[in-house]
Motif scaffolding. Sequence first.
Motif, mmCIF file in Angstrom:
data_model
loop_
_atom_site.group_PDB
_atom_site.id
_atom_site.type_symbol
_atom_site.label_atom_id
_atom_site.label_comp_id
_atom_site.label_asym_id
_atom_site.label_seq_id
_atom_site.Cartn_x
_atom_site.Cartn_y
_atom_site.Cartn_z
ATOM 1 N N SER A 37 -20.220 39.921 37.383
ATOM 2 C CA SER A 37 -20.734 38.639 37.033
ATOM 3 C C SER A 37 -21.033 37.493 38.167
ATOM 4 O O SER A 37 -21.773 38.016 39.244
ATOM 5 C CB SER A 37 -19.908 37.901 36.015
ATOM 6 N N SER A 84 -22.549 43.751 35.170
ATOM 7 C CA SER A 84 -23.015 42.564 34.641
ATOM 8 C C SER A 84 -23.259 41.303 35.590
ATOM 9 O O SER A 84 -22.946 40.168 35.239
ATOM 10 C CB SER A 84 -22.015 41.910 33.691
ATOM 11 N N ASP A 117 -25.499 41.148 25.951
ATOM 12 C CA ASP A 117 -24.673 40.131 27.026
ATOM 13 C C ASP A 117 -24.979 38.566 26.538
ATOM 14 O O ASP A 117 -26.169 38.069 26.457
ATOM 15 C CB ASP A 117 -25.050 40.224 28.531
ATOM 16 N N SER A 147 -30.152 39.613 30.720
ATOM 17 C CA SER A 147 -30.094 41.179 31.254
ATOM 18 C C SER A 147 -31.375 41.471 31.418
ATOM 19 O O SER A 147 -31.576 42.343 32.204
ATOM 20 C CB SER A 147 -29.444 42.003 29.961
ATOM 21 N N HIS A 206 -20.394 41.193 27.845
ATOM 22 C CA HIS A 206 -20.545 40.688 29.001
ATOM 23 C C HIS A 206 -19.292 41.731 29.852
ATOM 24 O O HIS A 206 -19.458 42.315 31.097
ATOM 25 C CB HIS A 206 -20.282 39.360 29.242
ATOM 26 N N ALA A 255 -20.300 41.705 21.575
ATOM 27 C CA ALA A 255 -20.387 40.525 22.480
ATOM 28 C C ALA A 255 -20.149 39.342 21.561
ATOM 29 O O ALA A 255 -20.141 39.205 20.332
ATOM 30 C CB ALA A 255 -22.139 40.330 22.985
#
Length: 391
Positions: free
Chosen positions: A161, A184, A257, A262, A312, A355
């Motif tokens: 992330s 991610s 996500d 994405s 995620h 998610a």
Amino acid sequence: MHKFIMYLTVLCLTLFFLGCSTFSNNNKPLNLSGQYYNYLQPSFDQYLAETKDWLSEHRAFISDNHEKELAMNMPFERGNKNSKKAILLVHGLGDSPYSFSDLATTFSEQGFYVQVLLLPGHGSKPEDMYLTTYQDWQNIVDHYANLLKKDYQEVWLSGFSTGANLTAIHTLNNEGIDGLIFISPGFESLNPTLEKLSSIVSVFWDGISKKENNFARYSSISMHGMAQYSDSAVAFRKAISDKNITVPTLIAISEADSIINSQATTEFFADKFVNPNNHLIWYGDQHSLRIKQRTQAYSMKLDALHISTASHMSPLFSPNNSYYGKEAEKLICTNSLDEEQTQSCKQGENVWFSAWGYQEEGKVYARLTWNPYFDNLKYEISKLVGYLIID
């Protein structure tokens, strides 16, 4: 939730343009501010010692098991220090080094000496997030990446992330990185408007305060922290606008996500990541994947496992993870703003996994916190890192 946040955004902008004063950050680096500890140490061993002292004194423990909480939030190392190759791992916003509890083992099995960072403002208490800036996070990544380059012939970076943004920026702006693994990556959020305005919103509203009930991450949502994530995303997009990433890269992302865009990630992968050995893993519908070369899709419609989508965080963890895995202790039932769904999940009523925010009629959802294809991810990592062999 999105409508609520947008309402607050408009309200804060109105106040701003009516003449409210803006927040003035202290430009001094956090490690030198006197409010925090010096996390930029001359060695990783010294960094571990300083961090343990800080967390032991300043963490707002949420259980009687202080030792376990401390261990899950501490930076750590794994693997053989005498290896010729090393990798630095960086977690995401609100998370902790525990994000890499499984992948750190994977990398050590591939012959890497592994270091896992704790980003400033994390691991102690949500209020400490307000002390940080994006530059504090970038500084710690740059510092320990550069230390590794002095001692190892081959240096890789991996980020989850926000951590992917920080490691990508380092790679774009510095030499000496041999490969990248992104989980991610937060290159672009699902809400670009909020991303742009988060710094202004954070002046008036510092997010959502929740009872902390997760050893491995904050439950509260810091708007100031989100603003620093946004800064990292902007910095990444600026850095890559006139450059390409040429080193071997693996990216793993979830189609569903709820945090990052994405599809935008796949476009960056296709246009800006140019090494022929690159690989993208898509946890979702193969037909929704807009690029076909150097990619692999895994369906997340897995009724036998009560899984409807990836999340995620789910690519990170093995089904056998003791905290987040298939049979583990942590079940994240706050998977939407639907209180009835949350309570049904807590009561164990035929729970499904997805998610954040995903719903199907007649099903109760918790967050998917593990990867049913984790062994496949390990295999793809082993293929990628095998392209670079040091004699």
